[in-house]
Design a protein around this motif. Structure first.
Motif, mmCIF file in Angstrom:
data_model
loop_
_atom_site.group_PDB
_atom_site.id
_atom_site.type_symbol
_atom_site.label_atom_id
_atom_site.label_comp_id
_atom_site.label_asym_id
_atom_site.label_seq_id
_atom_site.Cartn_x
_atom_site.Cartn_y
_atom_site.Cartn_z
ATOM 1 N N ARG A 12 64.125 85.859 48.939
ATOM 2 C CA ARG A 12 64.196 87.242 48.464
ATOM 3 C C ARG A 12 63.471 88.178 49.426
ATOM 4 O O ARG A 12 62.363 87.901 49.848
ATOM 5 N N ASP A 50 66.722 91.958 47.533
ATOM 6 C CA ASP A 50 67.978 91.264 47.810
ATOM 7 C C ASP A 50 67.696 89.772 47.869
ATOM 8 O O ASP A 50 66.825 89.329 48.623
ATOM 9 N N THR A 81 63.947 98.382 46.892
ATOM 10 C CA THR A 81 65.077 97.484 46.699
ATOM 11 C C THR A 81 64.634 96.037 46.817
ATOM 12 O O THR A 81 63.530 95.749 47.275
#
Length: 104
Positions: free
Chosen positions: A57, A42, A40
């Motif tokens: 990030r 974000d 993942t």
């Protein structure tokens, strides 16, 4: 018994998106070469506690083992490619986290 998985957690601030795209284009084939998979990312992490707030990030990758993660990082092809990341970002941290061994 199988080896425990390992995770690489990157915290970086992208300041040159065009240069970072050069990094992303070559990243996934090298990741897969070492058995890694994208977990993942974000761009809007929320810091909950502590004295080291994270910016930018957060990215997490999974590998079948810590040895595979270190082989990925030390791969000459990855190191050459990572020059695009170094030029395009400020790296806050790049951390290897050992996972729990499989239960059995």
């Amino acid at each position: 018994m199988s080896e425990a998985p390992a995770y690489v957690v990157a915290n970086l601030i992208v300041h040159d998106q065009a240069e970072y795209l050069n990094y992303e284009k070559g990243f996934f084939p090298i990741l897969k070469k070492h058995g890694g998979s994208f977990f993942t990312f974000d761009d809007n992490v929320k810091h909950l506690e502590g004295t080291d707030p994270r910016e930018g990030r957060m990215v997490i990758f999974q590998f079948p083992s810590a040895d595979a993660a270190e082989a990925w990082y030390n791969d000459a092809e990855y190191q050459a490619l990572s020059e695009h990341r170094r030029a395009a970002t400020t790296l806050v941290s790049l951390t290897l986290v050992h996972g729990l061994p499989p239960r059995g």
